[in-house]
Motif scaffolding. Sequence first.
Motif, mmCIF file in Angstrom:
data_model
loop_
_atom_site.group_PDB
_atom_site.id
_atom_site.type_symbol
_atom_site.label_atom_id
_atom_site.label_comp_id
_atom_site.label_asym_id
_atom_site.label_seq_id
_atom_site.Cartn_x
_atom_site.Cartn_y
_atom_site.Cartn_z
ATOM 1 N N VAL A 12 0.835 -1.199 0.000
ATOM 2 C CA VAL A 12 0.000 0.000 0.000
ATOM 3 C C VAL A 12 0.871 1.249 0.000
ATOM 4 C CG1 VAL A 12 -1.897 -1.164 1.202
ATOM 5 C CG2 VAL A 12 -0.147 0.034 2.536
ATOM 6 N N ASP A 13 0.306 2.339 -0.559
ATOM 7 C CA ASP A 13 1.007 3.624 -0.538
ATOM 8 C C ASP A 13 0.000 4.748 -0.712
ATOM 9 O OD1 ASP A 13 3.125 5.316 -0.270
ATOM 10 O OD2 ASP A 13 3.900 5.063 -2.298
ATOM 11 N N GLY A 14 0.289 5.890 -0.112
ATOM 12 C CA GLY A 14 -0.537 7.078 -0.272
ATOM 13 C C GLY A 14 0.285 8.188 -0.895
ATOM 14 N N ALA A 15 -0.382 9.116 -1.575
ATOM 15 C CA ALA A 15 0.311 10.225 -2.229
ATOM 16 C C ALA A 15 -0.502 11.496 -2.052
ATOM 17 C CB ALA A 15 0.511 9.939 -3.716
ATOM 18 N N GLY A 22 -4.157 10.595 -3.361
ATOM 19 C CA GLY A 22 -4.487 9.296 -3.938
ATOM 20 C C GLY A 22 -3.964 8.171 -3.064
ATOM 21 N N ALA A 23 -4.512 6.971 -3.277
ATOM 22 C CA ALA A 23 -4.080 5.778 -2.552
ATOM 23 C C ALA A 23 -3.906 4.644 -3.555
ATOM 24 C CB ALA A 23 -5.101 5.392 -1.479
ATOM 25 N N CYS A 37 -5.454 -1.566 -7.422
ATOM 26 C CA CYS A 37 -6.513 -0.587 -7.198
ATOM 27 C C CYS A 37 -5.910 0.801 -7.019
ATOM 28 C CB CYS A 37 -7.319 -0.973 -5.957
ATOM 29 S SG CYS A 37 -8.665 0.158 -5.585
ATOM 30 N N ALA A 38 -6.436 1.771 -7.753
ATOM 31 C CA ALA A 38 -6.053 3.182 -7.604
ATOM 32 C C ALA A 38 -7.274 3.956 -7.123
ATOM 33 C CB ALA A 38 -5.565 3.749 -8.933
ATOM 34 N N THR A 39 -7.103 4.747 -6.080
ATOM 35 C CA THR A 39 -8.221 5.484 -5.492
ATOM 36 C C THR A 39 -7.904 6.975 -5.423
ATOM 37 O OG1 THR A 39 -8.856 3.583 -4.137
ATOM 38 C CG2 THR A 39 -9.718 5.727 -3.471
ATOM 39 N N HIS A 40 -8.819 7.780 -5.932
ATOM 40 C CA HIS A 40 -8.722 9.232 -5.769
ATOM 41 C C HIS A 40 -9.432 9.611 -4.485
ATOM 42 C CE1 HIS A 40 -8.832 13.497 -6.399
ATOM 43 N NE2 HIS A 40 -10.154 13.497 -6.438
ATOM 44 N N LEU A 41 -8.749 10.292 -3.592
ATOM 45 C CA LEU A 41 -9.329 10.737 -2.332
ATOM 46 C C LEU A 41 -9.874 12.151 -2.515
ATOM 47 C CD1 LEU A 41 -6.505 9.444 0.066
ATOM 48 C CD2 LEU A 41 -8.610 8.269 -0.634
ATOM 49 N N ALA A 42 -11.184 12.254 -2.598
ATOM 50 C CA ALA A 42 -11.831 13.533 -2.913
ATOM 51 C C ALA A 42 -12.135 14.322 -1.641
ATOM 52 C CB ALA A 42 -13.111 13.284 -3.714
ATOM 53 N N PHE A 43 -11.145 14.416 -0.767
ATOM 54 C CA PHE A 43 -11.256 15.217 0.445
ATOM 55 C C PHE A 43 -9.836 15.571 0.870
ATOM 56 C CE2 PHE A 43 -11.320 10.714 1.447
ATOM 57 C CZ PHE A 43 -10.293 10.565 2.368
ATOM 58 N N HIS A 44 -9.723 16.601 1.682
ATOM 59 C CA HIS A 44 -8.386 17.009 2.120
ATOM 60 C C HIS A 44 -7.808 15.972 3.071
ATOM 61 C CE1 HIS A 44 -4.960 19.342 3.350
ATOM 62 N NE2 HIS A 44 -5.331 19.213 4.618
ATOM 63 N N ALA A 45 -6.579 15.566 2.825
ATOM 64 C CA ALA A 45 -5.904 14.587 3.678
ATOM 65 C C ALA A 45 -4.423 14.919 3.738
ATOM 66 C CB ALA A 45 -6.110 13.175 3.127
ATOM 67 N N THR A 46 -3.834 14.746 4.909
ATOM 68 C CA THR A 46 -2.396 14.921 5.035
ATOM 69 C C THR A 46 -1.692 13.717 4.423
ATOM 70 O OG1 THR A 46 -2.241 13.781 7.166
ATOM 71 C CG2 THR A 46 -2.763 16.154 7.213
ATOM 72 N N ASN A 47 -0.380 13.806 4.320
ATOM 73 C CA ASN A 47 0.396 12.696 3.783
ATOM 74 C C ASN A 47 0.176 11.432 4.605
ATOM 75 O OD1 ASN A 47 2.027 12.258 1.524
ATOM 76 N ND2 ASN A 47 3.853 12.107 2.794
ATOM 77 N N ASN A 48 0.197 11.559 5.943
ATOM 78 C CA ASN A 48 -0.031 10.403 6.801
ATOM 79 C C ASN A 48 -1.448 9.857 6.654
ATOM 80 O OD1 ASN A 48 2.570 10.411 7.826
ATOM 81 N ND2 ASN A 48 2.043 11.627 9.620
ATOM 82 N N ASP A 49 -2.427 10.774 6.477
ATOM 83 C CA ASP A 49 -3.809 10.330 6.263
ATOM 84 C C ASP A 49 -3.905 9.444 5.027
ATOM 85 O OD1 ASP A 49 -4.531 11.892 8.434
ATOM 86 O OD2 ASP A 49 -5.473 13.470 7.237
ATOM 87 N N GLY A 91 -2.494 13.868 17.468
ATOM 88 C CA GLY A 91 -3.694 14.471 16.903
ATOM 89 C C GLY A 91 -4.864 13.508 16.934
ATOM 90 N N PRO A 92 -6.073 14.031 17.135
ATOM 91 C CA PRO A 92 -7.261 13.167 17.245
ATOM 92 C C PRO A 92 -7.555 12.376 15.981
ATOM 93 C CG PRO A 92 -7.872 15.496 17.137
ATOM 94 C CD PRO A 92 -6.405 15.452 17.332
ATOM 95 N N ARG A 93 -7.306 12.950 14.800
ATOM 96 C CA ARG A 93 -7.613 12.222 13.571
ATOM 97 C C ARG A 93 -6.672 11.032 13.392
ATOM 98 N NH1 ARG A 93 -9.143 15.080 7.887
ATOM 99 N NH2 ARG A 93 -9.630 13.211 6.690
ATOM 100 N N THR A 94 -5.384 11.232 13.696
ATOM 101 C CA THR A 94 -4.434 10.131 13.587
ATOM 102 C C THR A 94 -4.764 9.032 14.585
ATOM 103 O OG1 THR A 94 -2.701 11.657 12.868
ATOM 104 C CG2 THR A 94 -1.989 9.510 13.649
ATOM 105 N N GLU A 95 -5.196 9.411 15.784
ATOM 106 C CA GLU A 95 -5.589 8.417 16.777
ATOM 107 C C GLU A 95 -6.775 7.596 16.284
ATOM 108 O OE1 GLU A 95 -6.824 8.066 21.508
ATOM 109 O OE2 GLU A 95 -6.151 9.984 20.674
ATOM 110 N N LEU A 96 -7.713 8.248 15.602
ATOM 111 C CA LEU A 96 -8.860 7.532 15.047
ATOM 112 C C LEU A 96 -8.425 6.576 13.931
ATOM 113 C CD1 LEU A 96 -11.550 10.361 14.934
ATOM 114 C CD2 LEU A 96 -11.566 8.337 16.384
ATOM 115 N N TYR A 97 -7.518 7.035 13.071
ATOM 116 C CA TYR A 97 -7.006 6.151 12.017
ATOM 117 C C TYR A 97 -6.324 4.923 12.628
ATOM 118 C CZ TYR A 97 -7.793 8.902 7.763
ATOM 119 O OH TYR A 97 -8.363 9.537 6.684
ATOM 120 N N LEU A 98 -5.515 5.138 13.650
ATOM 121 C CA LEU A 98 -4.811 4.031 14.293
ATOM 122 C C LEU A 98 -5.796 3.051 14.905
ATOM 123 C CD1 LEU A 98 -2.212 2.686 15.241
ATOM 124 C CD2 LEU A 98 -2.163 4.261 17.185
#
Length: 201
Positions: A12-15, A22-23, A37-49, A91-98
């Motif tokens: 896996v990789d994110g960009a 993208g993912a 699979c290539a996915t366009h992320l149609a929302f704001h996301a940080t590199n880690n997101d 950060g709360p969002r990273t904690e939720l992702y984890l």
Amino acid sequence: MVEPIGGWSLLVDGASDGDVEGAGIELISPEAHKIKCATHLAFHATNNDTEYEALINGFKLALEMKVENSNVFSDSMIVVYQINRGYQAKGPRTELYLKCVQRVIERFNEVRLELILRGQNKGANELAKLGWCREATLLGVLPLDTQRQPSVPEHEVGSLSDGLGPMWMTSILAYIKGGSLPDEKNEARRIKYKAAPLRDI
């Protein structure tokens, strides 16, 4: 690529360039058949997101394919160390992702997550960039997916306390971690709704 331990392999990789994200996912069977699979992320996301989104979407694909054991490879040191070594999620969002990743891992018999060099992850990296640029001519017959919402609830950035009580994220995290809900039924229903993406991947 790192030699697999056995079973399926998931790369896996994110960009992200700050404006578009993208993912990319490569799921490889024991017989070396590849599902891309290539996915366009149609929302704001940080590199880690984007790295977390790629990992979560990769797990979703593996579950759809009835995979029980998987070798997972990512070139994101932060994500791999947060999951494997308990590094602090800032950060709360990273904690939720984890938390989201930890829950979905429980649905597999065995998962081994390893850090690899970016040069060993070229396939997933190229797919992430295809999702990022959305160039149909480059994609060819490869389908491009568009994800319009994050895999975790959106959150508001604000001060922890101004005498107005805890941030609304606090109640969601309390429910996710320990099942704690307020007595007021509408508020309890709202918290369950916002926490659903973490429980029902």
